[in-house]
Design an enzyme around this catalytic site. Structure first.
Site, PDB file in Angstrom:
ATOM      1  N   HIS A 183       1.139  -0.924  -0.386  1.00 26.05           N
ATOM      2  CA  HIS A 183      -0.345   0.048  -0.455  1.00 26.05           C
ATOM      3  C   HIS A 183       0.885   1.001  -0.177  1.00 26.05           C
ATOM      4  O   HIS A 183       1.133   2.180  -0.602  1.00 26.05           O
ATOM      5  CB  HIS A 183      -0.958   0.444   1.234  1.00 26.05           C
ATOM      6  CG  HIS A 183      -1.925  -0.704   0.903  1.00 26.05           C
ATOM      7  ND1 HIS A 183      -2.256  -1.189   2.029  1.00 26.05           N
ATOM      8  CD2 HIS A 183      -2.229  -1.166  -0.064  1.00 26.05           C
ATOM      9  CE1 HIS A 183      -3.540  -2.775   1.362  1.00 26.05           C
ATOM     10  NE2 HIS A 183      -3.282  -2.121   0.529  1.00 26.05           N
ATOM     11  N   GLU A 420      -7.273 -13.173 -23.240  1.00 29.71           N
ATOM     12  CA  GLU A 420      -6.888 -14.063 -22.592  1.00 29.71           C
ATOM     13  C   GLU A 420      -6.589 -14.999 -21.969  1.00 29.71           C
ATOM     14  O   GLU A 420      -5.661 -15.567 -20.700  1.00 29.71           O
ATOM     15  CB  GLU A 420      -7.688 -12.893 -20.931  1.00 29.71           C
ATOM     16  CG  GLU A 420      -8.096 -11.397 -21.214  1.00 29.71           C
ATOM     17  CD  GLU A 420      -9.070 -11.182 -20.511  1.00 29.71           C
ATOM     18  OE1 GLU A 420      -8.133  -9.717 -19.173  1.00 29.71           O
ATOM     19  OE2 GLU A 420      -9.565 -11.116 -20.490  1.00 29.71           O
ATOM     20  N   ASP A 444      -3.523 -11.107 -18.123  1.00 28.65           N
ATOM     21  CA  ASP A 444      -4.551 -12.488 -17.504  1.00 28.65           C
ATOM     22  C   ASP A 444      -3.676 -13.811 -18.549  1.00 28.65           C
ATOM     23  O   ASP A 444      -3.429 -14.325 -18.608  1.00 28.65           O
ATOM     24  CB  ASP A 444      -5.715 -12.421 -18.030  1.00 28.65           C
ATOM     25  CG  ASP A 444      -5.774 -12.322 -16.699  1.00 28.65           C
ATOM     26  OD1 ASP A 444      -6.467 -12.620 -15.216  1.00 28.65           O
ATOM     27  OD2 ASP A 444      -7.320 -11.051 -16.624  1.00 28.65           O
ATOM     28  N   CYS A 491      -3.362  -4.329 -24.385  1.00 29.24           N
ATOM     29  CA  CYS A 491      -3.864  -3.590 -23.524  1.00 29.24           C
ATOM     30  C   CYS A 491      -3.551  -3.758 -21.698  1.00 29.24           C
ATOM     31  O   CYS A 491      -3.935  -2.955 -20.859  1.00 29.24           O
ATOM     32  CB  CYS A 491      -5.273  -3.101 -23.111  1.00 29.24           C
ATOM     33  SG  CYS A 491      -6.518  -4.997 -22.327  1.00 29.24           S
TER      34      CYS A 491
END
Ligand code: PEP
Ligand code: MG
Length: 561
Positions: A183, A420, A444, A491
């Site tokens: 984070h 994907e 993916d 992408c």
């Protein structure tokens, strides 16, 4: 004497300057009369602070930081915390021991859940429990006395502490704890503050001045004049690069004679502004999940229409909307889908559309209506078979007919498929007969080709989109698309890697879609190459047997922008 340390580059950019160390006093909890009430009150107070930070981050356009802080704010109020501590108090532990045990129970419980989304919450729980503990103990918030621009160092920074940093005073920071996807790294990037994390023995380094590079992970305590000169040089190079990037902003580029559009990936309405500012060639991937996740109810058609219309009317080039990719690792509570052991191989994306026809039809209606306000295309995630694509195509036709019958304004859309699942690339010739375009999702596609969970850092070597097996699937798709005049784009994250971008352009990919901040780097990189690089790429791909070989052979030929 300068000491050189190595951590993980968490947020790019360099910084040099005086050091301020964040003091984080240990706190110990004393017994209280009514621990349940006290923990509940502290949980609410911490939740309110986190929620305020989340709102401020959202207003500042820092959506990723806002999401992290919002998730933590919800955790702080969750009854599981009181229940976990009470259980140990009832078992005879004192408050300090009960709190420590409850924290470790909750962290391990979440970390062991096969759902990667929930497993990632384990880090959030640890941070939230610490904040509640400090509030319970009445401790001062951890503080760094920064009055002049400085480099901050700390053992650890929580999401809340990072979000509270003032980028005007914090030139950069380094911590002992944290990884590239932690984070603290996400928030540092959103603040644009250079950062290095995971630097062992940092606080004990005795640094009073420092130099750090958030791209390479280098940290120099008390840097020598030579190091400072080297950093000044890096800064000059960075600003020279910026000047070159500004030159391609808004321009069409290509590799040799082949035009390659560089579009933006967007995932929120704030991202529209960022993509427009970088003058991307439209949007190659509008991730619409932000409308569907972290909410108790699905978005209405009108809410979606507003979001899609805003994007469609902001570019003259096409905006490619991806139909929702939820389920599996991105569960939406209101769908009430059963938990799965292998969420990445489960009910996700197109696989759930027939179970929720109103949801997908509503999204298609909103996209078709937005298409009246600018060029819109739609693409379908997680497709494995042609029948899945055909079923969405049938929905588009039916929805369009119903909009027209009702006299509701709508436009034409192209309908494409995301590549994907390897089956689509291997069957690309058949798909090319029916789809309007292909868009390769390398995140993916790599995960499914290499059988390597994209979220597992221990498998990151295996999850490499430059592996020849993945590139061969991309090449097959490009070849099938070209033969039928269908555009083929990439992408996934790999499109933002300059070497990968050049490889993709060399094998016939005509559009790359990357986050707004990378649009002009990729444009400048493509524009800087000589056309002969495409021949070299073809030669290497014909023989290479590993991702390392692809990189090592082609990297020396890449011309930096
Ligand atoms: C991809 O898989 O490469 C992709 C672009 O989709 P996401 O990262 O949203 O799964
Ligand atoms: Mg994907």
């Amino acid at each position: 004497m300068a000491d050189e340390f190595h951590g993980v580059g968490a947020s790019p950019g360099t910084a040099t300057g005086p050091v301020v160390t964040l003091t984080q006093d240990e706190v110990t909890l004393d017994q209280v009369d009514d621990p349940v009430a006290a923990i509940t009150a502290s949980g609410s107070a911490v939740s309110a602070q986190l929620s305020a930070l989340s709102t401020a981050a959202r207003e500042g356009g820092r959506d990723e930081a806002a999401d992290v802080l919002n998730a933590q704010s919800l955790i702080a109020e969750d009854e599981m915390i009181v229940d976990a501590v009470s259980g140990h108090l009832d078992g005879g532990l004192d408050l300090e021991a009960a709190f420590a045990q409850a924290t470790s129970d909750l962290e391990s419980m979440l970390a062991s859940i096969p759902d990667p989304y929930l497993a990632a919450r384990a880090a959030d729980v640890g941070e939230v429990m610490l904040a509640i503990k400090r509030d319970l103990a009445g401790a001062e918030a951890s503080s760094a006395d920064i009055t002049t621009p400085s480099i901050l160092i700390a053992h650890e920074l929580t999401a809340a502490e990072t979000a509270g940093l003032n980028p005007e005073l914090v030139l950069g920071f380094a911590t002992e704890v944290g990884g590239a996807t932690s984070h603290v790294a996400i928030i540092a990037r959103s603040l644009g503050v250079p950062a290095v994390v995971g630097v062992a023995d940092l606080v004990a380094s005795g640094a009073t001045t420092a130099a750090l590079d958030g791209s390479t992970g280098e940290f120099y305590a008390n840097p020598s004049q030579d190091v400072l000169d080297e950093f000044a040089d890096r800064l000059t190079k960075q600003s020279a690069l910026q000047t070159r990037l500004d030159k391609v902003r808004g321009k069409k580029v290509g590799l040799g004679d082949a035009a390659v559009a560089v579009a933006a990936n967007i995932a929120s309405t704030d991202d529209v502004e960022r993509g427009v500012a970088e003058e991307s060639d439209g949007v190659g991937l509008f991730r619409t999940e932000f409308l569907f996740l972290d909410t108790d109810t699905p978005p209405t058609e009108d809410e979606q229409f507003e979001a899609y219309r805003l994007a469609a009317s902001s570019w003259s080039d096409t905006v490619v909307i991806r139909t929702f990719d939820i389920g599996g690792d991105k569960p939406a509570e209101y769908l009430d889908l059963p938990p799965e052991e292998n969420p990445f191989l489960g009910q996700r994306g197109v696989r759930i559309y027939d179970q929720f026809p109103d949801l997908i039809d509503g999204q298609l209606r909103a996209a078709l209506r937005a298409a009246a306000h600018g060029p819109v295309a739609v693409m379908v995630p997680m497709v494995a078979t042609l029948d899945e694509f055909r079923s969405v195509k049938a929905r588009v036709d039916a929805v369009k007919a119903s909009l027209q019958a009702d006299g509701i304004e709508c436009g034409n859309i192209e309908l494409g498929v995301m590549v994907e699942v390897p089956s689509v690339a291997l069957n690309a010739k058949a798909f090319a007969e029916e789809v309007d375009f292909f868009s390769i999702g390398t995140n993916d596609l790599t995960q499914y080709t290499m059988a390597a969970d994209r979220l597992l850092s221990s498998l990151s070597d295996l999850h490499d989109p430059l592996h020849p097996a993945v590139l061969e699937l991309c090449r097959l798709t490009a070849e099938a698309g070209q033969a039928k005049g269908r555009s083929v784009s990439v992408c996934g994250l790999a499109a933002a890697d300059p070497l990968a971008a050049v490889i993709f352009a060399s094998i016939g990919i005509t559009k790359l879609s990357v986050s707004a901040g990378s649009v002009n780097l990729i444009k400048a990189t493509l524009a800087a190459q000589t056309p002969s690089i495409a021949d070299a790429v073809h030669e290497v791909l014909a023989t290479a047997s590993s991702a390392a070989e692809v990189r090592e052979t082609l990297m020396p030929m890449l011309i930096e922008p």
